[in-house]
Enzyme design. Structure first.
Site, PDB file in Angstrom:
ATOM      1  N   HIS A   1     -15.932 -26.764  -9.907  1.00 18.90           N
ATOM      2  CA  HIS A   1     -17.366 -26.815  -9.668  1.00 18.90           C
ATOM      3  C   HIS A   1     -17.665 -25.959  -8.444  1.00 18.90           C
ATOM      4  O   HIS A   1     -18.185 -26.430  -7.449  1.00 18.90           O
ATOM      5  CB  HIS A   1     -17.830 -28.261  -9.476  1.00 18.90           C
ATOM      6  CG  HIS A   1     -17.499 -29.159 -10.641  1.00 18.90           C
ATOM      7  ND1 HIS A   1     -17.584 -30.526 -10.585  1.00 18.90           N
ATOM      8  CD2 HIS A   1     -17.095 -28.873 -11.898  1.00 18.90           C
ATOM      9  CE1 HIS A   1     -17.235 -31.044 -11.767  1.00 18.90           C
ATOM     10  NE2 HIS A   1     -16.925 -30.061 -12.571  1.00 18.90           N
TER      11      HIS A   1
HETATM   12  C1  LIG Z   1     -10.705 -28.402 -16.299  1.00 15.08           C
HETATM   13  C2  LIG Z   1     -12.190 -28.249 -16.171  1.00 15.08           C
HETATM   14  C3  LIG Z   1     -13.025 -29.329 -16.409  1.00 15.08           C
HETATM   15  C4  LIG Z   1     -14.404 -29.197 -16.293  1.00 15.08           C
HETATM   16  N1  LIG Z   1     -15.174 -30.269 -16.588  1.00 15.08           N
HETATM   17  C5  LIG Z   1     -16.515 -30.179 -16.486  1.00 15.08           C
HETATM   18  C6  LIG Z   1     -17.330 -31.297 -16.817  1.00 15.08           C
HETATM   19  O1  LIG Z   1     -16.839 -32.351 -17.237  1.00 15.08           O
HETATM   20  N2  LIG Z   1     -18.669 -31.179 -16.674  1.00 15.08           N
HETATM   21  C7  LIG Z   1     -19.248 -30.025 -16.235  1.00 15.08           C
HETATM   22  O2  LIG Z   1     -20.467 -29.986 -16.113  1.00 15.08           O
HETATM   23  N3  LIG Z   1     -18.492 -28.938 -15.940  1.00 15.08           N
HETATM   24  C8  LIG Z   1     -17.147 -28.993 -16.055  1.00 15.08           C
HETATM   25  N4  LIG Z   1     -16.379 -27.893 -15.779  1.00 15.08           N
HETATM   26  C9  LIG Z   1     -17.047 -26.655 -15.342  1.00 15.08           C
HETATM   27  C10 LIG Z   1     -17.564 -25.824 -16.522  1.00 15.08           C
HETATM   28  O3  LIG Z   1     -16.499 -25.438 -17.341  1.00 15.08           O
HETATM   29  C11 LIG Z   1     -18.300 -24.608 -15.989  1.00 15.08           C
HETATM   30  O4  LIG Z   1     -19.374 -25.056 -15.193  1.00 15.08           O
HETATM   31  C12 LIG Z   1     -18.897 -23.705 -17.073  1.00 15.08           C
HETATM   32  O5  LIG Z   1     -17.950 -23.313 -18.013  1.00 15.08           O
HETATM   33  C13 LIG Z   1     -19.537 -22.500 -16.409  1.00 15.08           C
HETATM   34  O6  LIG Z   1     -20.052 -21.609 -17.346  1.00 15.08           O
HETATM   35  P1  LIG Z   1     -20.039 -20.059 -17.050  1.00 15.08           P
HETATM   36  O7  LIG Z   1     -20.651 -19.384 -18.208  1.00 15.08           O
HETATM   37  O8  LIG Z   1     -20.611 -19.814 -15.711  1.00 15.08           O
HETATM   38  O9  LIG Z   1     -18.491 -19.685 -16.938  1.00 15.08           O
HETATM   39  P2  LIG Z   1     -17.376 -19.715 -18.077  1.00 15.08           P
HETATM   40  O10 LIG Z   1     -17.747 -20.680 -19.125  1.00 15.08           O
HETATM   41  O11 LIG Z   1     -16.073 -19.899 -17.441  1.00 15.08           O
HETATM   42  O12 LIG Z   1     -17.426 -18.261 -18.689  1.00 15.08           O
HETATM   43  C14 LIG Z   1     -17.163 -17.100 -17.916  1.00 15.08           C
HETATM   44  C15 LIG Z   1     -16.463 -16.064 -18.773  1.00 15.08           C
HETATM   45  O13 LIG Z   1     -16.532 -14.796 -18.137  1.00 15.08           O
HETATM   46  C16 LIG Z   1     -15.305 -14.107 -18.312  1.00 15.08           C
HETATM   47  N5  LIG Z   1     -15.169 -13.104 -17.252  1.00 15.08           N
HETATM   48  C17 LIG Z   1     -14.954 -13.324 -15.938  1.00 15.08           C
HETATM   49  N6  LIG Z   1     -14.884 -12.173 -15.258  1.00 15.08           N
HETATM   50  C18 LIG Z   1     -15.061 -11.176 -16.158  1.00 15.08           C
HETATM   51  C19 LIG Z   1     -15.098  -9.758 -16.064  1.00 15.08           C
HETATM   52  N7  LIG Z   1     -14.940  -9.144 -14.899  1.00 15.08           N
HETATM   53  N8  LIG Z   1     -15.272  -9.038 -17.208  1.00 15.08           N
HETATM   54  C20 LIG Z   1     -15.433  -9.662 -18.409  1.00 15.08           C
HETATM   55  N9  LIG Z   1     -15.422 -11.011 -18.545  1.00 15.08           N
HETATM   56  C21 LIG Z   1     -15.240 -11.762 -17.431  1.00 15.08           C
HETATM   57  C22 LIG Z   1     -14.280 -15.211 -18.231  1.00 15.08           C
HETATM   58  O14 LIG Z   1     -13.055 -14.801 -18.824  1.00 15.08           O
HETATM   59  C23 LIG Z   1     -14.974 -16.338 -18.977  1.00 15.08           C
HETATM   60  O15 LIG Z   1     -14.675 -16.325 -20.345  1.00 15.08           O
HETATM   61  C24 LIG Z   1     -14.984 -27.974 -15.904  1.00 15.08           C
HETATM   62  C25 LIG Z   1     -14.153 -26.884 -15.671  1.00 15.08           C
HETATM   63  C26 LIG Z   1     -12.768 -27.013 -15.803  1.00 15.08           C
HETATM   64  C27 LIG Z   1     -11.912 -25.843 -15.571  1.00 15.08           C
END
Ligand SMILES: Cc1cc2nc3c(=O)[nH]c(=O)nc-3n(C[C@H](O)[C@H](O)[C@H](O)COP(=O)(O)OP(=O)(O)OC[C@H]3O[C@@H](n4cnc5c(N)ncnc54)[C@H](O)[C@@H]3O)c2cc1C
Ligand code: SF4
Lengths: 589, 243
Positions: free
Chosen positions: A515
């Site tokens: 987080h």
């Molecule tokens: C073990 C675990 C448990 C969790 N449990 C919870 C929960 O219970 N409740 C909750 O609210 N949240 C939880 N989270 C957090 C939640 O997963 C994230 O808040 C959410 O996925 C964020 O979304 P996002 O789109 O910002 O990032 P992500 O879903 O991670 O997506 C980002 C993507 O961008 C890609 N990327 C990064 N850099 C680059 C680049 N330079 N070029 C191309 N692609 C790139 C990555 O590979 C990834 O696929 C948890 C996280 C983990 C790891």
């Protein structure tokens, strides 16, 4: 010279939760959208039974997570320490590959409270001047509950959120969270089944006068068809949820909820193994012309686009902004610049309790299984008299019962016959009381670029400066005392505590939470926010940056409901106003 | 291994219907069955791929102290469950090669341990160097190799590694401490003991049976509301072995 691809209307960097949502919304508006994802392609088939049920592979070796080799973070606790690279993952586990961390998250899907969105205004009214640390830099989000409520509701419908309603349009509902902000609709699905620890926690909390309710869950309790026509099946309580892909189409993820629908659209395309290294800017620096990425053959490619969406996770979004010169880098001494400012996190702590004669069957559980109460979120208790601001989600959750991670009392031997005896004695006889606390933003908790270490493409690594501050340590102590009272009711045979207390510093080696928030925060004042309230860069108007990076400080619960709601909120503004008249959506004055 | 008669017959037995694991209902109404793979090899016949003969003797002896077998008290030990085979196989996995980790210099060894490991070694190198240093120490201190020492002395050596009382720097290894090696060895031993047999250890899921973990069953919708009742079924592995 870099290879060049044909122009698209919008390029999305990263195909996790925020990237998938933006993909859906922008293709809805008729745009030609391309997503670039650095990791592998992953579909539900990759997690089909029994593949995902492998603790070593996923729970321990982090097979679905960000590879430090490709993108490490360097970390220090204060401005004087030398930051060192986090060579293997530890405190946080960002995702890698299609679905991002959304494919292996736990699925606790919870809203902030209306107060959390306006914490600075709350602080000004509830705290005497001088009570709070003077290096604190908390701010309002710049968006209100009423503005976000429809987007929470929509995302919760996308996920098939399961739980018990506490406040329906202002009316308190039995069994739910009486402190939640008013919901326009009840939870889409009923709560998950209780487990032994849930039942015990619930009773003890009620006895003490608290208001426990089931952890709001994106592991669905019943079959569900979401607004995109995607179908989820009822959760199997498989016990391999947090850190794993779902074996059963039951955990809301970009895969199960969005991507199959999105991939059908002819105006959407995505490329995997496409690692974006920077956003390219026009000569005047006021607009982006596209992004540069390294493809799977290691070749540099320029992808021209009219709009750039950074959806690569909070930390990566900030790094891409810094490496691309979007906005001004934050300087903690002069307190100027906004990119990298107000990085925040989450503080955890808990009491491990062991009961010789109770069978908890920790393997039979969903990721989100548990109970929590919100009696200690800001505004619901008098934290001012204890000298801190913020709050905590108090809970007993049981995310999995995989054996390598079996918690054992510290006084048992860590090897030899004594270790084996302890494993036999304690496996399945443990439950935890936890607090998940808010973390405020401070002058020196920040992100910038590391001066020494680089990634394989020659780009500087992100440098994180972060430590626990007095305010959070006070909060931690206060919540510890409350959890002790619950433990006193439950009377375990053995218990031990783990909390961050005075003198403790941030450790990168053991898991805290994924987080990570702030660093490119939203707001209404360009001097203290990198993004305006629509997640648009103040400086480069065709760059939008959805993610936890937008939080000016962290609240006490899981971030993804808010991250997703903000993403929909931003997309709405793009569709309604930006596309008609591309330019800054708020004036800098 | 395959040429052994007892294993041959066991394999023939496993190929029979007995190894079809119970069907697991999936959302789409699909059900899956899996068949047991090659039976687990006998540790005494296993030829290590990565570890040399001397290193192997060290590992066999050390694993037996870290998680001793039935001889020391109830429950299977690391040797009964093929943990050394697991370790050997891990050395050839992305983990062994530190394939996913950030291994670029400079390597600053003076920072706080709370910032994570900073030595320049992959787990393969950690083991090779760690075993060599430990053997050198045993020769200097006891005039014998580790595996030739009696159990109590072996335990004392392992404790010395754990607490950094054995000083690797004075033995010539300046980048990594004894406890770095020990923590790899201990952590990986537990992983081999408790992970799915598909990775080479936890032979016949003996460790899971000992603690009461049902393995890869991953389906408890009908069980989750049975509170405080011991789960009645034995474990299932990824390859469909039932215990
Ligand atoms: C073990 C675990 C448990 C969790 N449990 C919870 C929960 O219970 N409740 C909750 O609210 N949240 C939880 N989270 C957090 C939640 O997963 C994230 O808040 C959410 O996925 C964020 O979304 P996002 O789109 O910002 O990032 P992500 O879903 O991670 O997506 C980002 C993507 O961008 C890609 N990327 C990064 N850099 C680059 C680049 N330079 N070029 C191309 N692609 C790139 C990555 O590979 C990834 O696929 C948890 C996280 C983990 C790891
Ligand atoms: S616990 Fe439920 S939602 Fe989580 S991975 Fe298992 S079946 Fe899927």
């Amino acid at each position: 010279m870099a290879k060049q691809q044909p122009r698209v209307d919008a390029v999305i960097v990263g195909l996790g939760w925020t990237g998938s949502i933006m993909g859906m919304e922008l293709t809805d508006a008729g745009l030609n959208v391309l997503a670039l994802e650095r990791g592998a392609d992953r579909s539900n088939a990759d997690f089909a039974y029994p593949k995902a049920a492998d603790e070593l592979q996923y729970g321990i070796r982090h097979t679905m997570m960000q590879k430090p080799k490709q993108s490490a973070v360097t970390i220090r606790r204060n401005l004087d320490e030398r930051a060192l690279p986090q060579r293997k993952l530890g405190a946080f586990l960002p995702g890698d590959g299609v679905g991002g961390a959304g494919a292996h998250w736990t699925g606790v899907l919870i809203r902030p409270t209306p107060t959390d969105l306006q914490l600075k205004s709350f602080a000004d009214q509830a705290f005497e001047p001088g009570v709070l640390q003077d290096d604190m830099q908390i701010q309002d989000f710049g968006v209100t509950w009423d503005e976000l409520e429809p987007h929470f509701t929509f995302f919760e419908n996308v996920c098939g959120q399961s739980g018990t309603t506490g406040n329906l349009r202002g009316e308190t509902q039995e069994g739910g969270d009486p402190f939640e902000g008013p919901r326009s609709e009840p939870y889409p699905l009923p709560a998950l089944q209780d487990t032994q620890n849930t039942e015990m926690f619930d009773k003890a909390a009620r006895q003490l006068g608290y208001h426990p309710f089931p952890n709001p869950s994106a592991n669905v309790s019943r079959a569900w068809t979401n607004p995109y026509g995607m179908q989820l099946g009822p959760c199997n309580y498989c016990g391999f949820c947090s850190r794993y892909g779902c074996v059963n189409y039951s955990k809301a993820s970009p895969q199960t909820c969005i991507l199959n629908a999105l991939k059908q659209r002819s105006n959407f395309a995505y490329r995997t193994h496409a690692n974006v290294t920077r956003v390219e800017l026009a000569a005047d620096g006021k607009t982006a012309t596209g992004v540069t990425y390294i493809d799977e053959n290691g070749e540099e490619v320029f992808q021209p686009a009219d709009m750039v969406i950074l959806a690569s996770y909070a930390l990566n979004n900030v790094r891409l902004m810094l490496n691309s010169g979007i906005g001004q880098m934050y300087d903690p001494v002069s307190r100027t610049g906004t990119v990298g400012r107000n990085y925040a996190y989450q503080i955890g702590g808990g009491i491990h309790m062991y009961f010789d004669d109770i069978e908890f069957n920790p393997f039979a559980t969903a990721g989100a299984t548990g109970r929590m109460f919100n009696d200690f979120s800001p505004g619901n208790f008098d934290s001012a008299s204890h000298g801190f601001i913020g709050g905590a989600k108090m809970h007993s959750s049981q995310a999995s019962g995989t054996p390598i991670k079996t918690p054992l009392p510290k006084d048992t031997p860590s090897w030899g016959q004594g270790y084996k005896d302890a494993l036999q004695k304690y496996y399945g006889h443990h439950m935890k009381l936890s607090m998940t606390g808010s973390v405020m933003s401070y002058r020196t908790n920040m992100l910038d670029l590391d001066p020494t270490w680089k990634d394989p493409y020659g780009m500087p690594l992100l440098r994180m400066t972060f430590d626990w501050k007095e305010n959070e340590l006070k909060l931690s102590r206060f919540m510890r005392d409350r959890l002790r009272e619950i433990a006193d009711v439950l009377k375990p045979d053995h218990m031990e505590e783990s909390f961050q207390l005075n003198g403790d510093h941030f450790k990168v080696t053991s898991y805290v939470s994924t987080h990570n928030v702030g660093g490119a925060v939203m707001g209404t004042d360009p001097s203290n926010s990198a993004l305006n309230r629509y997640l648009q860069s103040w400086d480069v108007h065709n760059v939008f940056v959805p993610g936890g990076n937008a939080f000016p400080q962290n609240f006490q619960a899981n971030p993804t409901d808010l991250i997703a709601a903000l993403t929909y909120w931003s997309a709405k503004k793009i569709k309604e106003d930006y596309l008609k008249n591309p330019g800054p959506l708020m004036s800098r004055a | 291994m395959a040429s052994q008669p007892d294993n041959m017959s066991r394999r023939a037995f496993l190929r029979g219907s007995a190894t079809l694991i119970p069907t697991v209902g999936l959302a789409g109404g699909i059900s899956l069955t899996a068949q047991a793979d090659e039976p687990a090899p006998n540790l005494s016949e296993y030829q290590p791929v990565f570890f040399g003969e001397d290193e192997w003797s060290f590992l066999l002896a050390a694993c037996d102290r870290l998680i001793p077998g039935e001889h020391a008290g109830s429950g299977p030990g690391a040797l009964d469950t093929n943990v050394p085979i697991f370790l050997d196989r891990q050395m050839d996995s992305p983990y062994g090669h530190a394939e996913r980790w950030y291994m670029e210099g400079p390597f600053d060894l003076d920072g706080s341990p709370d910032l994570g490991f900073q030595y320049p070694y992959s787990p393969r190198e950690v083991y090779q160097k760690g075993i060599a240093m430990t053997q050198q120490y045993c020769r200097q201190e006891h005039g014998k190799r580790f595996e030739q020492l009696d159990g109590d002395t072996q335990d004392a050596v392992l404790k010395g590694l754990e607490a950094n009382d054995i000083n690797f720097a004075s033995l010539g290894e300046r980048q990594m401490q004894a406890s770095d090696f020990f923590s790899h060895l201990l952590e990986n031993t537990k992983e081999g003991y408790l992970s799915d047999p598909i990775h080479g250890g936890n032979k016949h899921m003996a460790a899971w049976k000992m603690v009461g973990f049902p393995g890869a069953r991953a389906s408890y919708r009908d069980w989750v509301d049975q509170h405080d009742v011991e789960y009645p079924l034995g474990p299932v592995s990824l390859n469909g072995e039932r215990g």
